[in-house]
Design an enzyme around this catalytic site. Sequence first.
Site, short mmCIF file in Angstrom:
data_model
loop_
_atom_site.label_atom_id
_atom_site.label_comp_id
_atom_site.label_asym_id
_atom_site.label_seq_id
_atom_site.Cartn_x
_atom_site.Cartn_y
_atom_site.Cartn_z
N ASN A 111 -13.38 -1.04 6.67
CA ASN A 111 -11.92 -0.97 6.58
C ASN A 111 -11.37 -0.03 7.66
O ASN A 111 -11.99 0.97 8.02
CB ASN A 111 -11.57 -0.45 5.18
CG ASN A 111 -10.15 -0.02 5.04
OD1 ASN A 111 -9.80 1.09 5.42
ND2 ASN A 111 -9.31 -0.85 4.46
N ASP A 112 -10.19 -0.35 8.20
CA ASP A 112 -9.65 0.40 9.34
C ASP A 112 -9.47 1.89 9.06
O ASP A 112 -9.84 2.74 9.89
CB ASP A 112 -8.34 -0.22 9.82
CG ASP A 112 -7.26 -0.29 8.75
OD1 ASP A 112 -7.57 -0.10 7.55
OD2 ASP A 112 -6.09 -0.55 9.10
N GLY A 141 1.69 1.33 6.01
CA GLY A 141 1.23 1.54 4.65
C GLY A 141 0.66 2.94 4.55
O GLY A 141 0.86 3.76 5.45
N GLU A 194 -8.76 4.41 -1.62
CA GLU A 194 -7.40 3.90 -1.42
C GLU A 194 -6.39 4.90 -1.97
O GLU A 194 -5.74 4.68 -3.00
CB GLU A 194 -7.23 2.53 -2.07
CG GLU A 194 -7.91 1.39 -1.32
CD GLU A 194 -7.20 1.07 0.00
OE1 GLU A 194 -6.13 1.65 0.27
OE2 GLU A 194 -7.73 0.23 0.74
N CYS A 247 5.24 -1.83 -5.02
CA CYS A 247 4.34 -1.68 -3.87
C CYS A 247 3.76 -3.04 -3.51
O CYS A 247 3.72 -3.96 -4.33
CB CYS A 247 3.22 -0.70 -4.23
SG CYS A 247 2.04 -0.42 -2.89
N CYS A 282 3.57 3.51 -6.23
CA CYS A 282 2.43 3.99 -5.44
C CYS A 282 2.91 4.94 -4.34
O CYS A 282 4.05 4.85 -3.86
CB CYS A 282 1.70 2.83 -4.78
SG CYS A 282 0.74 1.79 -5.88
N GLU A 338 2.14 4.77 -1.34
CA GLU A 338 2.51 3.94 -0.19
C GLU A 338 3.96 3.48 -0.25
O GLU A 338 4.64 3.41 0.78
CB GLU A 338 1.58 2.72 -0.13
CG GLU A 338 1.93 1.76 1.00
CD GLU A 338 0.90 0.67 1.19
OE1 GLU A 338 1.27 -0.51 1.12
OE2 GLU A 338 -0.29 1.02 1.40
#
Length: 241
Positions: A32-33, A61, A82, A95, A102, A104
């Site tokens: 994952n990035d 995000g 996460e 979200c 969240c 984010e």
Amino acid sequence: KYWQIRCDCPGRDIPVADQLSARLNCPVYLLNDVRAATLGELTFGAGRGVKTMAFFSLGTGVGGGLVIDGRLRLGPHGGAGELGHQTIVDDGPLCGCGNRGCLEALVSGPALVGEAIRLILAGQCPQLFVQIEGDLRRVSPREICAAARAGDSGALSVIRRAGGYLGVGVANVVTMIHPQLVVIGGGVSALDDLLLEPVRRIIRERVRMFPPDDVRVERSALDDRAGLLGAVALAVRGGMG
């Protein structure tokens, strides 16, 4: 050289790395990035020599990564870390993950821009309005920051609001794993001290189970190179196994 490769069997549980490795005739590793950015920060950035670290990436995000005992923790499906999808406000905005409230949905770049536009339309961000020449499409975290530093109280309130929510999220993680270091990366981290100082203050206020004085909160030392350097670290390590 660019490669156009079709992977078989679209859907879940696809051995993408194995398929690419066979076709390219070289080892292929997937990560994952933001977990890659966490690994980059751990190996080449602010996290060098650190055993326990949390990484928050604030951009379109909010992604994250956790390092415990010197190892990036991925969980059984690679989804551990996460940090942007912890609930901060139980009835908060929807979200992209489908949950409400969240981190984010509250502190990402689009969340900051949306709040700033709301205040502009209410006449509460005059400096920001002048900076963007009335073009709401030009509102960005960078413009919000510039307006805040120029004395726009509305723009400053947008950043302080986000810093408050981020501080709660970081304090939650600090309480859970007591990291030596919390790194804030991603494009929104350019807000720098305007964002980090509220986070540090809220950690001091909310972490009660132990003295949090030894927890450092720093901006990424690698900025947008963190993910690339994390990919280099992944290749050098031969994957996460």
